[in-house]
Design a protein around this motif. Structure first.
Motif: not given
Length: 69
Positions: A5, A33, A39, A44
């Motif tokens: 990320v 992502v 995540i 995000r």
């Protein structure tokens, strides 16, 4: 393959410095992502904001250059 990320965020930060194909790849990774439920929502959301900024910049740059978006 695990998505980094931080790398995606850094790529989006410099998306205006790369060629269009690489920029498209950066956007694709950002979309991955956003689609990854593993995540955190906070991460995000940060990626989504950065992607929105990159897309806005692309739209402004493209229309300024005389092309349609």
């Amino acid at each position: 393959m695990a998505i980094n990320v931080r790398k995606v965020y850094a790529n989006l930060k410099h998306i205006d410095e790369v060629d269009p194909v690489t920029g498209a790849q950066y956007r694709q990774l950002a979309q991955e992502v956003l689609a990854e439920s593993g995540i955190s929502l906070a991460r995000r959301m940060v990626i989504a904001e950065r992607l929105m900024q990159a897309n806005h910049f692309l739209g402004m740059k493209t229309t300024t250059d005389g092309d349609s978006y």
